[in-house]
Design a protein around this motif. Sequence first.
Motif, PDB file in Angstrom:
ATOM      1  N   ASP A  58       0.861  -1.177   0.000  1.00 33.31           N
ATOM      2  CA  ASP A  58       0.000   0.000   0.000  1.00 33.31           C
ATOM      3  C   ASP A  58       0.902   1.233   0.000  1.00 33.31           C
ATOM      4  N   ALA A  59       0.762   2.066  -1.014  1.00 27.98           N
ATOM      5  CA  ALA A  59       1.602   3.267  -1.108  1.00 27.98           C
ATOM      6  C   ALA A  59       1.131   4.390  -0.184  1.00 27.98           C
ATOM      7  N   THR A  60      -0.062   4.264   0.362  1.00 24.34           N
ATOM      8  CA  THR A  60      -0.654   5.374   1.138  1.00 24.34           C
ATOM      9  C   THR A  60       0.286   6.008   2.162  1.00 24.34           C
TER      10      THR A  60
ATOM     11  N   GLY B 262      10.790   7.919  -2.861  1.00 18.31           N
ATOM     12  CA  GLY B 262      11.084   7.099  -1.683  1.00 18.31           C
ATOM     13  C   GLY B 262      10.031   6.054  -1.378  1.00 18.31           C
ATOM     14  N   CYS B 263       9.113   5.802  -2.312  1.00 22.18           N
ATOM     15  CA  CYS B 263       8.046   4.841  -2.008  1.00 22.18           C
ATOM     16  C   CYS B 263       8.606   3.432  -1.845  1.00 22.18           C
ATOM     17  N   ARG B 264       8.160   2.782  -0.791  1.00 21.75           N
ATOM     18  CA  ARG B 264       8.504   1.379  -0.521  1.00 21.75           C
ATOM     19  C   ARG B 264       7.216   0.600  -0.307  1.00 21.75           C
ATOM     20  N   GLY B 265       6.157   1.044  -1.006  1.00 16.81           N
ATOM     21  CA  GLY B 265       4.818   0.500  -0.776  1.00 16.81           C
ATOM     22  C   GLY B 265       4.627  -0.941  -1.222  1.00 16.81           C
ATOM     23  N   CYS B 266       5.492  -1.390  -2.139  1.00 11.43           N
ATOM     24  CA  CYS B 266       5.439  -2.802  -2.524  1.00 11.43           C
ATOM     25  C   CYS B 266       6.864  -3.273  -2.767  1.00 11.43           C
ATOM     26  N   ASP B 267       7.003  -4.476  -3.290  1.00  9.42           N
ATOM     27  CA  ASP B 267       8.336  -5.070  -3.450  1.00  9.42           C
ATOM     28  C   ASP B 267       9.074  -4.615  -4.706  1.00  9.42           C
ATOM     29  N   LEU B 268       8.429  -3.768  -5.532  1.00 10.13           N
ATOM     30  CA  LEU B 268       9.058  -3.466  -6.826  1.00 10.13           C
ATOM     31  C   LEU B 268      10.179  -2.430  -6.754  1.00 10.13           C
ATOM     32  N   TRP B 269      10.200  -1.626  -5.717  1.00  7.25           N
ATOM     33  CA  TRP B 269      11.189  -0.546  -5.684  1.00  7.25           C
ATOM     34  C   TRP B 269      12.622  -1.070  -5.656  1.00  7.25           C
ATOM     35  N   GLU B 270      12.822  -2.208  -4.998  1.00  9.68           N
ATOM     36  CA  GLU B 270      14.205  -2.586  -4.691  1.00  9.68           C
ATOM     37  C   GLU B 270      15.048  -2.988  -5.904  1.00  9.68           C
TER      38      GLU B 270
ATOM     39  N   LYS C  34      -2.670  -2.692  -6.989  1.00  7.67           N
ATOM     40  CA  LYS C  34      -3.476  -2.111  -5.914  1.00  7.67           C
ATOM     41  C   LYS C  34      -2.596  -1.261  -4.988  1.00  7.67           C
ATOM     42  N   ALA C  35      -1.392  -1.755  -4.706  1.00  9.67           N
ATOM     43  CA  ALA C  35      -0.472  -1.019  -3.826  1.00  9.67           C
ATOM     44  C   ALA C  35      -0.146   0.350  -4.403  1.00  9.67           C
ATOM     45  N   CYS C  36       0.024   0.414  -5.703  1.00 15.83           N
ATOM     46  CA  CYS C  36       0.475   1.657  -6.355  1.00 15.83           C
ATOM     47  C   CYS C  36      -0.669   2.603  -6.689  1.00 15.83           C
TER      48      CYS C  36
ATOM     49  N   PRO D 252      -2.774   4.436  -5.028  1.00 19.61           N
ATOM     50  CA  PRO D 252      -2.882   5.761  -4.399  1.00 19.61           C
ATOM     51  C   PRO D 252      -2.106   6.860  -5.127  1.00 19.61           C
ATOM     52  N   TRP D 253      -0.981   6.524  -5.749  1.00 20.07           N
ATOM     53  CA  TRP D 253      -0.230   7.546  -6.508  1.00 20.07           C
ATOM     54  C   TRP D 253      -1.058   8.032  -7.687  1.00 20.07           C
ATOM     55  N   LEU D 254      -1.626   7.095  -8.399  1.00 20.05           N
ATOM     56  CA  LEU D 254      -2.433   7.444  -9.563  1.00 20.05           C
ATOM     57  C   LEU D 254      -3.667   8.238  -9.132  1.00 20.05           C
TER      58      LEU D 254
HETATM   59 FE1  SF4 Z   1       5.566   2.285  -4.418  1.00 21.73          FE
HETATM   60 FE2  SF4 Z   1       4.286   1.812  -6.697  1.00 21.73          FE
HETATM   61 FE3  SF4 Z   1       6.935   1.582  -6.567  1.00 21.73          FE
HETATM   62 FE4  SF4 Z   1       5.392  -0.225  -5.406  1.00 21.73          FE
HETATM   63  S1  SF4 Z   1       5.522   0.198  -7.617  1.00 21.73           S
HETATM   64  S2  SF4 Z   1       7.206   0.742  -4.511  1.00 21.73           S
HETATM   65  S3  SF4 Z   1       3.704   1.046  -4.659  1.00 21.73           S
HETATM   66  S4  SF4 Z   1       5.770   3.466  -6.316  1.00 21.73           S
END
Ligand code: SF4
Length: 214
Positions: free
Chosen positions: A7-9, A27-35, A120-122, A124-126
């Motif tokens: 959840d990016a909230t 700096g979003c770490r709302g899901c596993d994709l950032w890393e 779903k996690a992302c 909130p940005w949209l």
């Molecule tokens: Fe955050 Fe979206 Fe990146 Fe996931 S994909 S870390 S929710 S910005």
Amino acid sequence: MADPPFDATPFLPDRRTLDALRAAAEGCRGCDLWEPATQTVFGEGPKDATFVIVGEVPGDKEDREGRPFVGPAGRELDGALGAAGIDRAEAYVTNAVKHFRFEERGRRRIHQKPDAKQIKACRPWLGAELDLLRPEALVLLGATAAKSLLGASFKLMAERGRPLESDLAPVVIATIHPSSILRGRDGEARQAQRDMLIEDLHVAAQTVARARPA
Ligand code: SF4
Ligand code: URA
């Protein structure tokens, strides 16, 4: 690292401007994709854009450059927008998911579709982008963008290319993703996909023009 919240909230800033959102999304770490990704690819375009165009997820080139639709799918999108009479400069372009998802095969990074949890996690940005932009027209490229905003049961091929009833914008049109052009098996198949995209974008442009006071 703790498990992501999916959840990016919690990463959204209190101050809601596009610049503040973009900075916070880095700096979003709302899901596993950032890393594994290089950087967040946030939306870009004028804040008074007539059109907001939503893709799926950044690709390899977008991940390296940090900008949406700058690779091969972006070239198709630009061409189709031009053919439909829409200037990319009057559009704000973004994605349903803001970090590149890929699988490593040797030295290549192969695009993967984001899964339902990541979409779903992302979201909130949209949602925050759309709240600020309030465009006249929202164009959803492909099933991922359409499902993210219109619900998981949305059937793209049945509903594409015609104005949809939605609170998201006065004009909402879903169409194919430009990368489906690139996947066409031959020139003819690619042209058929390209024509579909242009036709649907043209409907979006015409509907906006008709909705404007004379
Ligand atoms: Fe955050 Fe979206 Fe990146 Fe996931 S994909 S870390 S929710 S910005
Ligand atoms: N495909 C997308 O959906 N978005 C991009 O930014 C690039 C390719």
